[in-house]
Design a protein around this motif. Structure first.
Motif, PDB file in Angstrom:
ATOM      1  N   ARG A  90     -10.073   4.945  -3.047  1.00 29.81           N
ATOM      2  CA  ARG A  90      -9.703   5.771  -4.294  1.00 29.81           C
ATOM      3  C   ARG A  90     -10.053   4.352  -5.803  1.00 29.81           C
ATOM      4  O   ARG A  90      -8.573   5.092  -6.484  1.00 29.81           O
ATOM      5  CB  ARG A  90      -8.074   4.654  -3.716  1.00 29.81           C
ATOM      6  N   GLN A  91     -10.927   3.778  -5.429  1.00 30.75           N
ATOM      7  CA  GLN A  91     -11.106   3.470  -7.007  1.00 30.75           C
ATOM      8  C   GLN A  91     -10.351   2.411  -7.485  1.00 30.75           C
ATOM      9  O   GLN A  91      -9.358   2.686  -8.036  1.00 30.75           O
ATOM     10  CB  GLN A  91     -11.070   4.083  -7.955  1.00 30.75           C
ATOM     11  N   MET A  92      -9.366   1.797  -6.690  1.00 29.51           N
ATOM     12  CA  MET A  92      -8.623   0.461  -6.707  1.00 29.51           C
ATOM     13  C   MET A  92      -8.897  -0.587  -7.169  1.00 29.51           C
ATOM     14  O   MET A  92     -10.111  -1.028  -6.750  1.00 29.51           O
ATOM     15  CB  MET A  92      -7.753   0.723  -5.349  1.00 29.51           C
ATOM     16  N   GLY A  93      -7.528  -1.005  -8.038  1.00 30.58           N
ATOM     17  CA  GLY A  93      -8.180  -2.950  -8.702  1.00 30.58           C
ATOM     18  C   GLY A  93      -7.755  -3.801  -7.695  1.00 30.58           C
ATOM     19  O   GLY A  93      -6.528  -2.911  -7.427  1.00 30.58           O
ATOM     20  N   LEU A  94      -8.603  -4.914  -7.450  1.00 32.63           N
ATOM     21  CA  LEU A  94      -7.933  -5.888  -6.567  1.00 32.63           C
ATOM     22  C   LEU A  94      -8.100  -7.007  -6.904  1.00 32.63           C
ATOM     23  O   LEU A  94      -9.157  -7.335  -7.665  1.00 32.63           O
ATOM     24  CB  LEU A  94      -8.231  -5.653  -5.461  1.00 32.63           C
ATOM     25  N   LEU A 141       0.594  -1.062   0.229  1.00 32.14           N
ATOM     26  CA  LEU A 141       0.355   0.479  -0.037  1.00 32.14           C
ATOM     27  C   LEU A 141       0.974   1.302   0.168  1.00 32.14           C
ATOM     28  O   LEU A 141       0.425   2.395   0.152  1.00 32.14           O
ATOM     29  CB  LEU A 141      -1.250   0.385   1.448  1.00 32.14           C
ATOM     30  N   ALA A 142       2.364   1.244   0.549  1.00 31.57           N
ATOM     31  CA  ALA A 142       3.186   2.506   0.419  1.00 31.57           C
ATOM     32  C   ALA A 142       2.370   3.452  -0.314  1.00 31.57           C
ATOM     33  O   ALA A 142       2.916   4.370  -0.006  1.00 31.57           O
ATOM     34  CB  ALA A 142       4.441   2.289   0.576  1.00 31.57           C
ATOM     35  N   CYS A 143       2.747   3.131  -1.896  1.00 24.64           N
ATOM     36  CA  CYS A 143       2.769   3.634  -3.117  1.00 24.64           C
ATOM     37  C   CYS A 143       1.203   4.363  -3.608  1.00 24.64           C
ATOM     38  O   CYS A 143       1.465   4.821  -3.850  1.00 24.64           O
ATOM     39  CB  CYS A 143       3.987   3.843  -3.921  1.00 24.64           C
ATOM     40  N   ASP A 144       0.255   3.949  -2.479  1.00 27.39           N
ATOM     41  CA  ASP A 144      -1.392   4.356  -3.714  1.00 27.39           C
ATOM     42  C   ASP A 144      -1.061   3.809  -4.899  1.00 27.39           C
ATOM     43  O   ASP A 144      -1.512   4.551  -5.671  1.00 27.39           O
ATOM     44  CB  ASP A 144      -0.894   5.844  -3.475  1.00 27.39           C
ATOM     45  N   PRO A 145      -0.977   2.390  -4.503  1.00 24.77           N
ATOM     46  CA  PRO A 145      -1.003   1.921  -6.217  1.00 24.77           C
ATOM     47  C   PRO A 145      -2.525   1.602  -6.859  1.00 24.77           C
ATOM     48  O   PRO A 145      -3.367   1.513  -5.670  1.00 24.77           O
ATOM     49  CB  PRO A 145       0.258   0.381  -5.887  1.00 24.77           C
TER      50      PRO A 145
END
Length: 345
Positions: A202-206, A167-171
């Protein structure tokens, strides 16, 4: 609209002492921002190989063919400098074995800080330290743990460090390979909620790779079931196991025990036999030697992944001749429980 991730006809072959080993065979799917997809299947089905390929982390001898687009850019043809920029900040991975992924001679705070410093060279030491503290807090570890070495942490704590690093770099994309396997149930719930929040906010894909079907059913918008290196069924979350449209998906759901159910405890159900050896796949459908509903044509015809009817879904795809002929594939025992589980029909 461009998908966050678009995989087309991905084929991965290892080069071993006994020849070529096809680990992933013709896999295709896409992932949108803010979407979660789960990958299920027995050990050796190609799940982790698929996950590692998304960031080109496989051995150099491995042959990878097909198209693997991340935000429209092909990962497979990317120059290494661009690939380094994508790793961590664009997409990151939570590895299955934390002790193998962490450096034993560096404190965990240094290891979490490293990708932040590489991708944000202008960030000062105080800001980096503050970010490390924030990440540790997000995964349920106190700030003073930053001074520990990996061997000073439990297996579950090391796994939480791996999640913090991812999670460190807000992928934009996280690939989680058995990310919660080593965690106790309370911390698992906390970490899963964190991932849910990140996807939503964040609308992140997982992409979640897991043997825990209840986690996939609860967490994922869609689940893809892999067998012998191929996707044999794909559909919506929990419905994949309450109303399977492939006998392998039905077998995975049937093998899952239900707490408090005496029949499940006294008569645990699994699937006889073992997955086929990749170098010696059977003819026709690779699942037919273990399939309880196999027909004569299953041993000669390779089924395509085609749309089939399923309850409460607009589209389910299955690589099964029986399902494609409209016959029901019924679970033989209880499926992963949820608070809203309905009777299987």
């Amino acid at each position: 609209m461009t998908s966050l991730l678009d995989i087309q006809d991905l084929t991965i072959t290892y080069r071993g002492a006994r020849g070529h080993v096809p680990a992933v065979r013709g896999v295709s799917f896409s992932l949108q921002a803010g979407e979660t997809i789960g990958i299920a299947g027995e050990s050796g089905s190609g799940k982790s190989t698929l996950g590692m390929s998304l960031l080109r982390l496989l051995p150099k001898e491995t042959k990878v063919e097909g198209e693997l687009l991340f935000n429209g850019e092909d990962i497979l043809t990317m120059k290494f400098g661009r690939l380094r920029a994508v790793r961590w900040s664009g997409a990151s991975m939570i590895f299955q074995g934390a002790m193998h992924a962490l450096n034993p001679v560096h404190r965990i705070g240094q290891q979490i800080a490293e990708p932040i410093e590489v991708h944000n060279p202008s960030m000062g030491a105080k800001a980096v330290s503050s970010r490390v503290t924030e990440l540790l807090d997000q995964v349920g570890l106190p700030a003073w743990r930053a001074e520990n070495y990996p061997h000073e942490l439990s297996g579950g704590q090391r796994q939480r460090v791996m999640i913090a690093m991812a999670l460190a770099c807000d992928p934009e994309l996280i690939i989680a390979d058995e990310a919660t396997t080593a965690l106790d149930v309370m911390v698992q719930a906390q970490v899963l909620q964190l991932l849910r929040d990140l996807v939503a906010e964040r609308q992140m894909g997982l992409i979640m790779i897991s043997h825990d079907l209840s986690v996939l059913a609860d967490m994922c918008d869609r689940v893809a079931v892999m067998y012998a290196g191929q996707i044999v069924e794909v559909g919506q979350g929990h419905a994949m196991f309450t109303a399977p449209r492939h006998p392998y998906g039905a077998a995975l759901g049937s093998a899952f025990p239900v707490i408090g159910d005496p029949e499940a405890r006294r008569n645990p159900r699994g699937l006889a036999g073992d997955p086929p050896v990749p170098t010696d796949l059977p003819s026709g459908c690779p699942f037919h030697p273990r399939c309880p509903v196999a027909r004569d044509d299953c041993s000669t015809t390779v089924p395509e992944l085609l749309p089939v009817k399923a309850p409460d879904e607009d589209l389910r795809r299955s690589a099964c001749l029986v399902a494609q002929d409209g016959q029901s594939i019924r679970p033989s025992s209880p499926v992963p429980p949820t608070s809203t589980q309905e009777p299987v029909t």
